[in-house]
Design a protein around this motif. Structure first.
Motif, short mmCIF file in Angstrom:
data_model
loop_
_atom_site.label_atom_id
_atom_site.label_comp_id
_atom_site.label_asym_id
_atom_site.label_seq_id
_atom_site.Cartn_x
_atom_site.Cartn_y
_atom_site.Cartn_z
N VAL A 124 0.85 -1.20 0.00
CA VAL A 124 0.00 0.00 0.00
C VAL A 124 0.88 1.25 0.00
CG1 VAL A 124 -1.66 1.33 1.37
CG2 VAL A 124 -1.93 -1.15 1.16
N PHE A 125 0.60 2.18 -0.89
CA PHE A 125 1.32 3.45 -0.93
C PHE A 125 0.44 4.52 -0.27
CE2 PHE A 125 4.55 3.05 -4.65
CZ PHE A 125 4.91 1.80 -4.20
N VAL A 126 1.07 5.37 0.51
CA VAL A 126 0.35 6.45 1.20
C VAL A 126 0.98 7.79 0.83
CG1 VAL A 126 -0.19 7.48 3.45
CG2 VAL A 126 -0.36 5.00 3.15
N ARG A 141 -2.86 4.66 -7.51
CA ARG A 141 -3.38 3.76 -6.46
C ARG A 141 -2.98 4.20 -5.04
NH1 ARG A 141 -5.80 -0.97 -7.96
NH2 ARG A 141 -5.62 -1.83 -5.85
N ALA A 142 -2.18 5.26 -4.91
CA ALA A 142 -1.78 5.69 -3.56
C ALA A 142 -2.98 6.29 -2.85
CB ALA A 142 -0.65 6.72 -3.65
N TRP A 143 -3.07 6.01 -1.54
CA TRP A 143 -4.11 6.61 -0.71
C TRP A 143 -3.59 7.93 -0.16
CZ3 TRP A 143 -8.86 4.38 -0.29
CH2 TRP A 143 -8.97 3.03 -0.63
N ILE A 167 4.03 -1.00 3.58
CA ILE A 167 3.42 0.32 3.39
C ILE A 167 4.54 1.29 3.01
CG2 ILE A 167 2.19 2.22 4.51
CD1 ILE A 167 0.94 0.09 6.39
N VAL A 168 4.34 1.99 1.90
CA VAL A 168 5.31 2.99 1.45
C VAL A 168 4.68 4.37 1.58
CG1 VAL A 168 6.70 3.82 -0.48
CG2 VAL A 168 6.34 1.36 -0.17
#
Lengths: 230, 172
Positions: A124-126, A141-143, A167-168
């Motif tokens: 998951v990218f943040v 697709r990053a949140w 998580i990135v």
């Protein structure tokens, strides 16, 4: 003299009323600040979620015990040396390591991005920047989740974070520390295991400048350009 | 000399310089203040870069980041509406005299770090207009400071305050 005293009194009233309006407006704002919160509190080192083997020897907050092990697992430092930008990048990377988190280089982030696990939400990218910056362009697709107003998006993002293997987190890049502060928030408040938290210190600026795809607008908007500049 | 002063007084008595000054200042402060209200955390980060406050003084830093943008908006609205013009002018003058040296000092710091010509330096000073050239910013601030000083010392006319209470603030 009396006239000047009147002007000074008038100016004091303006300051008091203006400050009062500011405090009321701040309370009513979605992006308002908390007066007593330290937004730049250093993100201290914390241990990973203890396993049955390690819990007996590692105490919460025992930084000296946890830091060396975390640093051994960190990725190599940025290659950039000598230049002012390189010094800034290394400074942020140092802070990330001191917090017991893992800094990532562009090629490592790109590899995770192209991994099928990213499409299945195991990775998951943040994006830790504000809404305006996110809409101007983010990693597809990053949140969006920032440490300043996490309540705006946390409910939506949290299930994905709790189910993630990696998580990135990134922000603008350069001297931006918002990715680090957001990582600290996820670790300390949401309870994410620090061993899966990674910080992309190059950030959105480096991602776009190296030709990474950039999505504009909302998440999964489909408005994707490759190598789009910030 | 006295003839020139007399001319300036007659010009001031028309109320036109005062009107122009408060509209220019009012619109400038409204614009710059509003831009800051939309991203208070961004403004807070820029305040932090000035290193005026020690890290443990974060409450004061937060208070400035919360209050200043709205105070600027409030001052802008008062000036445009012509309410409490001299008092507001004094507040604006105080802000300009505080901010300008601080911005100048930060530019000197950037110049030293980047080894550039002073007028080649451009950065986001937190003034509300994004990244600006420092020399242009100093010229702009000098102009705004002079306009604010004019509002404080001018014998005001053509303001809402005068229209509502002409006897108290009328021109002599």
């Amino acid at each position: 003299m009396r006239e000047m005293a009147r002007v000074i009194l008038e100016s004091l009233i303006v300051v008091v009323v203006g400050t009062g309006i500011a405090l009321v407006a701040n309370v009513g704002s979605d992006v308002g600040l908390e007066l007593r919160r330290n937004y730049f509190k250093p993100v201290g080192s914390r241990p990973s979620v203890p396993t049955a083997d390690s819990s007996a020897t590692t105490q919460p907050g025992d930084q000296a015990a946890t830091r060396p092990a975390v640093q051994e697992s960190s990725s190599p430092v940025h290659a950039a040396q000598g230049s002012a930008a390189g010094e800034v990048a290394n400074k942020v990377e140092k802070l990330v390591k001191e917090a017991g988190l893992t800094p990532l280089r562009h090629d490592e982030v790109a590899a995770l991005f192209h991994d099928p696990q990213y499409q299945s939400d195991a990775y998951v990218f943040v994006d830790a920047r504000n809404e305006k910056q996110y809409h101007e362009g983010h990693i597809p697709r990053a949140w969006r989740l920032d440490h300043v107003n996490p309540q705006l998006t946390l409910d939506l993002v949290q299930p994905f974070l709790l189910g993630a293997e990696k998580i990135v987190i990134y922000c603008h890049g350069g001297d931006c520390e918002d990715s680090l502060f957001t990582a600290g928030y996820l670790r300390d408040t949401v309870g994410i295991n620090p061993s899966i938290l990674h910080v992309y210190t190059g950030g959105m600026e480096e991602w776009a400048s190296k030709g990474g795809p950039v999505e504009k607008g909302e998440r999964l908007s489909g408005d994707i350009t490759t190598g789009g500049a910030q | 000399m006295s003839e020139q002063v007399g001319r300036l007084r007659r010009l001031d008595a028309t109320g036109v310089p005062n009107l122009v000054a408060r509209l220019v200042l009012g619109l400038a402060f409204l614009y710059m203040g509003y831009n800051k209200t939309t991203d208070p955390y961004g403004f807070l980060k820029l305040i932090r870069e000035y290193q005026i406050f020690a890290p443990e003084q974060y409450v004061w830093m937060n208070l400035v980041a919360i209050a200043l943008p709205w105070l600027e908006v409030f001052c802008g609205l008062l000036l445009i509406a012509g309410i409490a013009v001299r008092g507001t002018g004094l507040v604006v003058l105080g802000m300009m005299l505080s901010f300008t040296p601080v911005v100048f000092m930060r530019a000197l710091g950037i110049q030293e770090a980047e080894q550039k010509a002073f007028c080649d330096i451009a950065f986001d000073c937190g003034c509300g207009a994004g990244e600006v050239n420092i020399c242009w910013k100093l010229v702009e601030n000098t102009g705004l400071t002079l306009l604010a000083a004019l509002l404080v010392w001018s014998r005001t006319t053509l303001t809402l305050t005068n229209a509502l209470a002409p006897k108290k603030t009328s021109v002599k």
